[in-house]
Motif scaffolding. Structure first.
Motif, PDB file in Angstrom:
ATOM      1  N   TRP A  79       0.827  -1.207   0.000  1.00  0.00           N
ATOM      2  CA  TRP A  79       0.000   0.000   0.000  1.00  0.00           C
ATOM      3  C   TRP A  79       0.863   1.258   0.000  1.00  0.00           C
ATOM      4  CZ3 TRP A  79       0.475   3.552   3.888  1.00  0.00           C
ATOM      5  CH2 TRP A  79       0.961   3.111   5.127  1.00  0.00           C
ATOM      6  N   LEU A  80       1.992   1.221   0.703  1.00  0.00           N
ATOM      7  CA  LEU A  80       2.880   2.383   0.755  1.00  0.00           C
ATOM      8  C   LEU A  80       3.607   2.559  -0.577  1.00  0.00           C
ATOM      9  CD1 LEU A  80       4.124   4.715   2.281  1.00  0.00           C
ATOM     10  CD2 LEU A  80       5.704   3.101   3.366  1.00  0.00           C
ATOM     11  N   GLN A  81       4.054   1.471  -1.164  1.00  0.00           N
ATOM     12  CA  GLN A  81       4.704   1.551  -2.476  1.00  0.00           C
ATOM     13  C   GLN A  81       3.739   2.131  -3.518  1.00  0.00           C
ATOM     14  OE1 GLN A  81       6.692  -2.113  -3.703  1.00  0.00           O
ATOM     15  NE2 GLN A  81       6.956  -2.653  -1.553  1.00  0.00           N
ATOM     16  N   GLU A  82       2.506   1.670  -3.456  1.00  0.00           N
ATOM     17  CA  GLU A  82       1.481   2.136  -4.402  1.00  0.00           C
ATOM     18  C   GLU A  82       1.207   3.637  -4.224  1.00  0.00           C
ATOM     19  OE1 GLU A  82      -1.398   2.033  -7.399  1.00  0.00           O
ATOM     20  OE2 GLU A  82       0.144   0.569  -6.905  1.00  0.00           O
ATOM     21  N   LEU A  83       1.077   4.071  -2.969  1.00  0.00           N
ATOM     22  CA  LEU A  83       0.845   5.501  -2.712  1.00  0.00           C
ATOM     23  C   LEU A  83       2.009   6.349  -3.200  1.00  0.00           C
ATOM     24  CD1 LEU A  83      -0.785   5.879   0.821  1.00  0.00           C
ATOM     25  CD2 LEU A  83      -1.699   6.578  -1.386  1.00  0.00           C
ATOM     26  N   ARG A  84       3.219   5.900  -2.941  1.00  0.00           N
ATOM     27  CA  ARG A  84       4.395   6.667  -3.377  1.00  0.00           C
ATOM     28  C   ARG A  84       4.490   6.702  -4.897  1.00  0.00           C
ATOM     29  NH1 ARG A  84       8.940   4.594   0.972  1.00  0.00           N
ATOM     30  NH2 ARG A  84       8.487   6.148   2.573  1.00  0.00           N
ATOM     31  N   ARG A  85       4.084   5.622  -5.528  1.00  0.00           N
ATOM     32  CA  ARG A  85       4.185   5.535  -6.987  1.00  0.00           C
ATOM     33  C   ARG A  85       3.088   6.344  -7.681  1.00  0.00           C
ATOM     34  NH1 ARG A  85       5.418   0.465  -7.077  1.00  0.00           N
ATOM     35  NH2 ARG A  85       3.295  -0.258  -6.661  1.00  0.00           N
ATOM     36  N   ASN A  86       1.842   6.211  -7.224  1.00  0.00           N
ATOM     37  CA  ASN A  86       0.708   6.777  -7.952  1.00  0.00           C
ATOM     38  C   ASN A  86      -0.061   7.873  -7.221  1.00  0.00           C
ATOM     39  OD1 ASN A  86       1.049   5.008 -10.174  1.00  0.00           O
ATOM     40  ND2 ASN A  86       0.172   3.369  -8.948  1.00  0.00           N
ATOM     41  N   GLU A 110      -5.573  20.779  -3.633  1.00  0.00           N
ATOM     42  CA  GLU A 110      -5.871  19.384  -3.311  1.00  0.00           C
ATOM     43  C   GLU A 110      -4.680  18.501  -3.673  1.00  0.00           C
ATOM     44  OE1 GLU A 110      -8.769  18.355  -1.842  1.00  0.00           O
ATOM     45  OE2 GLU A 110      -9.177  20.489  -1.685  1.00  0.00           O
ATOM     46  N   PRO A 111      -4.593  17.329  -3.054  1.00  0.00           N
ATOM     47  CA  PRO A 111      -3.542  16.386  -3.436  1.00  0.00           C
ATOM     48  C   PRO A 111      -3.728  15.962  -4.896  1.00  0.00           C
ATOM     49  CG  PRO A 111      -4.706  15.641  -1.471  1.00  0.00           C
ATOM     50  CD  PRO A 111      -5.445  16.820  -1.989  1.00  0.00           C
ATOM     51  N   LEU A 112      -2.641  15.652  -5.562  1.00  0.00           N
ATOM     52  CA  LEU A 112      -2.701  15.221  -6.952  1.00  0.00           C
ATOM     53  C   LEU A 112      -2.104  13.829  -7.095  1.00  0.00           C
ATOM     54  CD1 LEU A 112      -1.485  18.413  -8.892  1.00  0.00           C
ATOM     55  CD2 LEU A 112      -3.828  17.719  -8.396  1.00  0.00           C
ATOM     56  N   THR A 113      -2.580  13.108  -8.098  1.00  0.00           N
ATOM     57  CA  THR A 113      -2.002  11.805  -8.411  1.00  0.00           C
ATOM     58  C   THR A 113      -0.787  12.012  -9.315  1.00  0.00           C
ATOM     59  OG1 THR A 113      -3.340  11.526 -10.390  1.00  0.00           O
ATOM     60  CG2 THR A 113      -4.277  10.692  -8.307  1.00  0.00           C
ATOM     61  N   THR A 114      -0.003  10.977  -9.466  1.00  0.00           N
ATOM     62  CA  THR A 114       1.151  11.045 -10.364  1.00  0.00           C
ATOM     63  C   THR A 114       0.687  11.348 -11.781  1.00  0.00           C
ATOM     64  OG1 THR A 114       2.378   9.512  -8.967  1.00  0.00           O
ATOM     65  CG2 THR A 114       3.131   9.732 -11.237  1.00  0.00           C
ATOM     66  N   GLU A 115      -0.422  10.759 -12.185  1.00  0.00           N
ATOM     67  CA  GLU A 115      -0.977  10.992 -13.521  1.00  0.00           C
ATOM     68  C   GLU A 115      -1.332  12.471 -13.718  1.00  0.00           C
ATOM     69  OE1 GLU A 115      -5.023   9.596 -15.667  1.00  0.00           O
ATOM     70  OE2 GLU A 115      -3.839   7.966 -14.786  1.00  0.00           O
ATOM     71  N   GLN A 116      -1.948  13.086 -12.702  1.00  0.00           N
ATOM     72  CA  GLN A 116      -2.307  14.508 -12.798  1.00  0.00           C
ATOM     73  C   GLN A 116      -1.054  15.384 -12.849  1.00  0.00           C
ATOM     74  OE1 GLN A 116      -4.753  14.243  -9.241  1.00  0.00           O
ATOM     75  NE2 GLN A 116      -6.548  14.937 -10.408  1.00  0.00           N
TER      76      GLN A 116
END
Length: 134
Positions: A50-57, A83-89
């Motif tokens: 879950w932490l790897q996923e959050l850091r990645r995306n 607001e927080p943004l995703t890696t994609e954004q």
């Protein structure tokens, strides 16, 4: 005489900040508990999925978003990003390179140059004052 060492703990918000993740995106058990220094070290050295996923995306907290965009947190606010943004954004913003982002990157570059200039000046001044004395 034995010494009793208490376990250092921190609030989930503090731990999330140290891990560079957005607290609201973490699992409920992380948000609701306390995190010991040992647990934090374990999360940093061997991050769970879950932490790897959050850091990645993401979603990423503002300091991480600002760093990924190469601007300050204040620059994010001036650009209307609250607001927080995703890696994609974040990647989309880098591709689109809106005018506000270009301006903020230029501002950040100027700040870095000025910081380097001041540091060099202070180093030079320190070197002169540490020189040989008669």
């Amino acid at each position: 005489m034995t010494s009793h060492q208490s376990t250092q703990t921190m609030k989930p918000a503090t731990a999330a900040k140290k891990l560079g993740v957005y607290l609201e995106a973490t699992p409920a058990e992380f948000q609701e508990g306390v995190v010991s220094r040992t647990e934090l070290n374990a999360l940093q050295s061997d991050p769970p999925e879950w932490l790897q996923e959050l850091r990645r995306n993401g979603p990423h907290p503002r300091p991480v978003v600002a760093a990924k965009l190469g601007i300050s947190i204040a620059g994010l606010a001036r650009g209307g990003i609250t607001e927080p943004l995703t890696t994609e954004q974040i990647d989309a913003l880098k591709r689109e390179l809106p005018e506000w982002l270009q301006k903020e990157r230029a501002t950040q570059a100027d700040v870095r140059k000025e910081t380097a200039r001041i540091k060099a000046k202070n180093d030079e001044r320190a070197a002169k004052s540490d020189g040989p004395r008669s």
